[in-house]
Motif scaffolding. Structure first.
Motif, PDB file in Angstrom:
ATOM      1  N   SER A   4       7.797  -1.922  -3.867  1.00  0.00           N
ATOM      2  CA  SER A   4       6.991  -1.550  -4.860  1.00  0.00           C
ATOM      3  C   SER A   4       7.247  -0.463  -5.589  1.00  0.00           C
ATOM      4  O   SER A   4       7.947   0.537  -5.052  1.00  0.00           O
ATOM      5  CB  SER A   4       5.414  -1.508  -4.074  1.00  0.00           C
ATOM      6  N   SER A  54       7.948  -3.923   1.776  1.00  0.00           N
ATOM      7  CA  SER A  54       8.215  -5.107   1.176  1.00  0.00           C
ATOM      8  C   SER A  54       7.123  -6.012   1.278  1.00  0.00           C
ATOM      9  O   SER A  54       6.098  -5.482   1.913  1.00  0.00           O
ATOM     10  CB  SER A  54       9.645  -5.724   1.616  1.00  0.00           C
ATOM     11  N   ARG A  55       6.926  -7.403   0.837  1.00  0.00           N
ATOM     12  CA  ARG A  55       5.997  -8.259   1.117  1.00  0.00           C
ATOM     13  C   ARG A  55       5.574  -8.658   2.546  1.00  0.00           C
ATOM     14  O   ARG A  55       4.416  -8.618   2.977  1.00  0.00           O
ATOM     15  CB  ARG A  55       6.155  -9.485   0.544  1.00  0.00           C
ATOM     16  N   HIS A  56       6.673  -8.600   3.148  1.00  0.00           N
ATOM     17  CA  HIS A  56       6.507  -9.071   4.787  1.00  0.00           C
ATOM     18  C   HIS A  56       6.578  -7.760   5.761  1.00  0.00           C
ATOM     19  O   HIS A  56       5.939  -7.977   6.844  1.00  0.00           O
ATOM     20  CB  HIS A  56       7.404  -9.948   5.146  1.00  0.00           C
TER      21      HIS A  56
END
Length: 447
Positions: A4, A54-56
């Protein structure tokens, strides 16, 4: 990894539940998201700050240990936490081995869907001062008016400003600051990106250590004189690399001889300064002995040694068996393996150059018939050649691995598709203080 634009760097507290395969602690946020925390150990409570998202999962680094693990020890090196050369100095050596055994076990279960019938005792040697081969990065930092010589930092964009290193062999550790000063005094100081080091046995001319200076522009006479003087002062062989691997040539002495002995088998291996040799000399001898034990070598055996390199396993095996055939992808290593066979008076060792990731069905050695098979592949593993090999007639397969995931994948293939049994497996601590897992496995045909 997608990151992000905004990174919340507010410190947070976390309980560390596990250890990742690269040596970071694992925590869970309130929403269940994983956070990988550098410098944290299982069972600890720490204050940390995010370094990436991160997303995960998120990444973080430890700011303060609020509740320490009973297995935490004081890192020996002042550069721990910054230098990326080793990441487990804060964990007791015995627990490092247990962590590596767990990594191997989890890879077998998750990737290969196999379990060895017997776990081997781990092979260990010196915890410190073991590393005889490596590469220092070099960077001239004008803002600091200094040339840095060291391993990459945990953030690989930067070079660690090393004053000491406890994992490299003593002669190298002793000259790290001197190397920085040497390069800083050269006219080409901004044109030297790396220095490789490698060590064999001492000779009358030098102490067995060779340094290879990569340089991006021709060196002036004063630079050549300074490098040669450094070599004479420290009894190091100095090599220059103005281009690719084939451009490496000696500066001082005129014709240094690099070699190391394997006394249990009365073998001496000669090598060039950029050749692959096992990093840990003591562990290497123990590993060869265990490999022979697991192969159950007999005087009348014919052994196939794939990914054989200089003959590290091949030539000791030749002292014990009727015939051994070594196959390696790099033609230069094959040439030196042949030279080593002649040097050691071993007429029963043959060597072939072949890309073992490609079709080798036409190769004469492929169907020559062998009693046992030894594999020591790179990180990518040996699946391509295993799928081609006629395994019928082999008594045993021993697989030496530098990457547990590829070993697990290939073990799953041998067991679940080719009908072999994974009799034994274990870890070998080739790289203490790091998260690197070296392992060995032995297979026998079912029935």
């Amino acid at each position: 990894m997608a990151r992000s634009r905004r990174l919340d760097q507010t410190p947070f507290s976390a309980d560390i539940l596990d250890l990742t395969h690269d040596g970071r602690g694992v925590a869970r946020l309130a929403d269940g998201k994983a956070v990988f925390v550098a410098g944290a150990l299982p069972g600890e409570r720490v204050t940390a700050v995010r370094t990436a998202r991160s997303r995960h999962f998120d990444e973080a680094t430890t700011l303060e240990v609020l509740q320490a693990s009973p297995h935490r020890v004081t890192p020996r090196c002042a550069h721990f936490g910054v230098c990326g050369g080793c990441v487990l100095q804060h964990l007791d050596a015995g627990q490092q081995i247990l962590a590596k055994q767990r990594v191997l076990r989890e890879n077998f279960e998750r990737i290969g869907h196999v379990t060895p019938e017997r776990w081997l005792e781990p092979l260990v040697d010196r915890e410190w001062g073991y590393r005889r081969k490596g590469r220092f990065s070099v960077r001239r930092v004008e803002k600091k008016d200094k040339t840095l010589v060291g391993f990459r930092e945990r953030d690989p964009r930067f070079v660690a400003d090393l004053h000491e290193c406890h994992t490299v062999i003593a002669p190298i550790a002793a000259v790290i600051p001197a190397l920085s000063a040497l390069v800083d005094g050269l006219a080409a100081r901004s044109q030297i990106p790396q220095i490789e080091f490698i060590a064999g046995d001492a000779t009358a001319d030098f102490d067995g250590v060779a340094l290879v200076f990569r340089h991006l522009q021709p060196l002036v006479e004063s630079d050549l004189a300074a490098l040669a003087a450094f070599g004479r002062a420290h009894r190091f062989a100095i090599f220059l690399q103005p281009g690719g691997i084939d451009s490496v040539h000696p500066l001082w002495p005129e014709a240094p001889s690099l070699a190391f002995r394997l006394p249990p088998w009365d073998v001496e291996l000669r090598f060039r300064p950029l050749d692959f040799i096992q990093v840990n000399a003591g562990l290497n001898e123990t590993m060869i002995a265990r490999t022979m034990e697991l192969l159950d070598v007999q005087p009348g055996d014919r052994v196939l040694d794939l990914f054989c390199g200089l003959g590290n396993f091949t030539l000791p095996l030749a002292r014990r068996v009727r015939e051994v055939v070594g196959v390696e992808g790099e033609a230069g290593l094959v040439a030196r393996a042949r030279e080593n066979a002649v040097h050691n008076g071993l007429a029963n060792a043959q060597f072939f150059a072949a890309d073992l990731t490609q079709d080798q069905s036409h190769a004469p050695w492929m169907r020559a018939g062998f009693d046992t098979l030894l594999l020591d592949p790179p990180r990518s593993g040996a699946d391509a050649v295993l799928r081609q090999l006629p395994l019928k007639g082999l008594r045993r397969i021993v697989y030496v691995s530098c990457h547990p995931a590829s070993l697990a994948r290939d073990a799953g293939y041998l067991v679940n598709e080719r009908g072999w049994t994974l009799r034994a497996a274990g870890v070998m601590d080739m790289f203490p203080q790091t998260a690197h897992v070296e392992s060995i496995a032995m297979f026998e045909k079912q029935g």
